[in-house]
Design a protein around this motif. Structure first.
Motif, PDB file in Angstrom:
ATOM      1  N   VAL A 165       0.838  -1.195   0.000  1.00  0.00           N
ATOM      2  CA  VAL A 165       0.000   0.000   0.000  1.00  0.00           C
ATOM      3  C   VAL A 165       0.880   1.255   0.000  1.00  0.00           C
ATOM      4  CG1 VAL A 165      -1.678   1.322   1.360  1.00  0.00           C
ATOM      5  CG2 VAL A 165      -1.983  -1.124   1.046  1.00  0.00           C
ATOM      6  N   SER A 166       1.958   1.202   0.750  1.00  0.00           N
ATOM      7  CA  SER A 166       2.889   2.321   0.788  1.00  0.00           C
ATOM      8  C   SER A 166       3.471   2.584  -0.598  1.00  0.00           C
ATOM      9  CB  SER A 166       4.011   2.033   1.789  1.00  0.00           C
ATOM     10  OG  SER A 166       4.999   3.033   1.747  1.00  0.00           O
ATOM     11  N   ARG A 167       3.912   1.563  -1.270  1.00  0.00           N
ATOM     12  CA  ARG A 167       4.477   1.723  -2.614  1.00  0.00           C
ATOM     13  C   ARG A 167       3.426   2.195  -3.610  1.00  0.00           C
ATOM     14  NH1 ARG A 167       7.200  -2.560  -0.669  1.00  0.00           N
ATOM     15  NH2 ARG A 167       5.844  -4.144  -1.547  1.00  0.00           N
ATOM     16  N   ALA A 168       2.232   1.653  -3.524  1.00  0.00           N
ATOM     17  CA  ALA A 168       1.163   1.996  -4.474  1.00  0.00           C
ATOM     18  C   ALA A 168       0.692   3.443  -4.326  1.00  0.00           C
ATOM     19  CB  ALA A 168      -0.021   1.047  -4.313  1.00  0.00           C
ATOM     20  N   ILE A 200       5.255   4.362   5.313  1.00  0.00           N
ATOM     21  CA  ILE A 200       4.644   3.363   6.208  1.00  0.00           C
ATOM     22  C   ILE A 200       4.291   3.981   7.564  1.00  0.00           C
ATOM     23  CG2 ILE A 200       5.134   1.268   7.543  1.00  0.00           C
ATOM     24  CD1 ILE A 200       6.595   0.198   5.026  1.00  0.00           C
ATOM     25  N   GLU A 201       5.213   4.771   8.126  1.00  0.00           N
ATOM     26  CA  GLU A 201       4.934   5.399   9.424  1.00  0.00           C
ATOM     27  C   GLU A 201       3.747   6.369   9.333  1.00  0.00           C
ATOM     28  OE1 GLU A 201       6.003   4.596  12.442  1.00  0.00           O
ATOM     29  OE2 GLU A 201       7.069   2.986  11.403  1.00  0.00           O
ATOM     30  N   THR A 202       3.597   7.013   8.203  1.00  0.00           N
ATOM     31  CA  THR A 202       2.473   7.926   8.003  1.00  0.00           C
ATOM     32  C   THR A 202       1.167   7.143   7.958  1.00  0.00           C
ATOM     33  OG1 THR A 202       3.914   9.461   6.813  1.00  0.00           O
ATOM     34  CG2 THR A 202       1.531   9.744   6.514  1.00  0.00           C
ATOM     35  N   ILE A 203       1.177   5.994   7.307  1.00  0.00           N
ATOM     36  CA  ILE A 203      -0.020   5.137   7.267  1.00  0.00           C
ATOM     37  C   ILE A 203      -0.394   4.729   8.683  1.00  0.00           C
ATOM     38  CG2 ILE A 203      -0.974   2.942   6.462  1.00  0.00           C
ATOM     39  CD1 ILE A 203       0.967   3.202   4.019  1.00  0.00           C
ATOM     40  N   ARG A 204       0.582   4.297   9.450  1.00  0.00           N
ATOM     41  CA  ARG A 204       0.317   3.905  10.846  1.00  0.00           C
ATOM     42  C   ARG A 204      -0.232   5.088  11.645  1.00  0.00           C
ATOM     43  NH1 ARG A 204       5.956   0.809  11.122  1.00  0.00           N
ATOM     44  NH2 ARG A 204       5.288  -1.211  10.336  1.00  0.00           N
ATOM     45  N   ALA A 206      -8.469   1.087  11.105  1.00  0.00           N
ATOM     46  CA  ALA A 206      -7.391   0.125  11.322  1.00  0.00           C
ATOM     47  C   ALA A 206      -7.528  -1.029  10.335  1.00  0.00           C
ATOM     48  CB  ALA A 206      -7.430  -0.396  12.750  1.00  0.00           C
ATOM     49  N   ALA A 207      -6.400  -1.460   9.845  1.00  0.00           N
ATOM     50  CA  ALA A 207      -6.393  -2.572   8.888  1.00  0.00           C
ATOM     51  C   ALA A 207      -6.685  -3.880   9.598  1.00  0.00           C
ATOM     52  CB  ALA A 207      -5.025  -2.641   8.211  1.00  0.00           C
ATOM     53  N   ASP A 208      -7.246  -4.820   8.846  1.00  0.00           N
ATOM     54  CA  ASP A 208      -7.385  -6.174   9.367  1.00  0.00           C
ATOM     55  C   ASP A 208      -5.988  -6.743   9.574  1.00  0.00           C
ATOM     56  OD1 ASP A 208     -10.152  -6.060   9.235  1.00  0.00           O
ATOM     57  OD2 ASP A 208     -10.234  -6.960   7.226  1.00  0.00           O
ATOM     58  N   ARG A 209      -5.894  -7.772  10.391  1.00  0.00           N
ATOM     59  CA  ARG A 209      -4.596  -8.398  10.668  1.00  0.00           C
ATOM     60  C   ARG A 209      -4.620  -9.865  10.246  1.00  0.00           C
ATOM     61  NH1 ARG A 209      -0.499  -5.167  13.272  1.00  0.00           N
ATOM     62  NH2 ARG A 209      -1.567  -3.293  13.980  1.00  0.00           N
ATOM     63  N   THR A 210      -3.472 -10.298   9.772  1.00  0.00           N
ATOM     64  CA  THR A 210      -3.323 -11.721   9.453  1.00  0.00           C
ATOM     65  C   THR A 210      -3.119 -12.473  10.763  1.00  0.00           C
ATOM     66  OG1 THR A 210      -0.915 -11.594   9.273  1.00  0.00           O
ATOM     67  CG2 THR A 210      -2.191 -11.179   7.252  1.00  0.00           C
ATOM     68  N   ALA A 211      -3.108 -13.792  10.693  1.00  0.00           N
ATOM     69  CA  ALA A 211      -2.856 -14.604  11.882  1.00  0.00           C
ATOM     70  C   ALA A 211      -1.496 -14.255  12.482  1.00  0.00           C
ATOM     71  CB  ALA A 211      -2.920 -16.087  11.526  1.00  0.00           C
ATOM     72  N   GLY A 212      -0.563 -13.840  11.640  1.00  0.00           N
ATOM     73  CA  GLY A 212       0.764 -13.451  12.109  1.00  0.00           C
ATOM     74  C   GLY A 212       0.840 -12.015  12.604  1.00  0.00           C
ATOM     75  N   GLY A 213      -0.281 -11.280  12.539  1.00  0.00           N
ATOM     76  CA  GLY A 213      -0.325  -9.915  13.051  1.00  0.00           C
ATOM     77  C   GLY A 213       0.006  -8.835  12.029  1.00  0.00           C
ATOM     78  N   ASN A 214       0.209  -9.224  10.782  1.00  0.00           N
ATOM     79  CA  ASN A 214       0.522  -8.221   9.755  1.00  0.00           C
ATOM     80  C   ASN A 214      -0.744  -7.523   9.272  1.00  0.00           C
ATOM     81  OD1 ASN A 214       3.315  -8.836   9.706  1.00  0.00           O
ATOM     82  ND2 ASN A 214       2.889 -10.615   8.425  1.00  0.00           N
ATOM     83  N   ARG A 215      -0.614  -6.237   9.010  1.00  0.00           N
ATOM     84  CA  ARG A 215      -1.745  -5.464   8.503  1.00  0.00           C
ATOM     85  C   ARG A 215      -2.086  -5.918   7.085  1.00  0.00           C
ATOM     86  NH1 ARG A 215       1.004  -1.728  11.773  1.00  0.00           N
ATOM     87  NH2 ARG A 215      -0.326  -0.262  12.896  1.00  0.00           N
TER      88      ARG A 215
END
Length: 135
Positions: free
Chosen positions: A11-14, A19-23, A33-42
């Motif tokens: 998303v940052s590249r697109a 990335i910090e600005t998105i957060r 807030a973005a959904d999270r994967t089982a591993g906790g990634n946005r």
């Protein structure tokens, strides 16, 4: 077609948004807030990516976070009145024009100060004297 999700890096590249600005936008509630994967990634949806592009474009036009928040609310709730957006834009444009006038005035003052300086080797400097109110 909506993919399952995009990583924050994708998303940052697109969108060319750091990335910090998105957060940060998520933290202040400008973006959901973005959904999270089982591993906790946005994981971001197409809609969230589109919203982030909107925010970036609005920021590039100098709209404040609160103005962008208002624009997003109007758009999200389908209560957007073109007149409301036009009024907000007119107010923002007036602010920008005022800043431009102030910058032009500043440019004129600096140009005068710059022209006063003769680059003498002595201890006296007309620019410094002017800044101290002695010129």
């Amino acid at each position: 077609m909506d993919r399952k999700g995009y990583s924050i890096g994708e998303v940052s590249r697109a969108t060319s948004v750091n990335i910090e600005t998105i957060r940060y936008y998520e933290r202040i509630g400008l973006m959901p807030a973005a959904d999270r994967t089982a591993g906790g990634n946005r994981q971001y949806s197409d809609e969230q990516q589109k919203q982030l592009s909107f925010i970036k474009r609005a920021r590039n036009l100098g709209f404040s976070i609160e103005q962008i928040r208002s624009l997003l609310v109007m758009a999200d709730e389908n209560q957007m009145s073109c007149c409301q957006v036009k009024d907000m834009t007119a107010s923002h444009l007036k602010d920008i024009q005022q800043k431009i006038a102030e910058l032009k005035h500043l440019e004129d003052k600096l140009q005068v100060l710059h022209q006063k300086c003769q680059c003498n080797e002595g201890p006296s400097c007309p620019m410094i004297e002017d800044l101290f109110g002695e010129g």
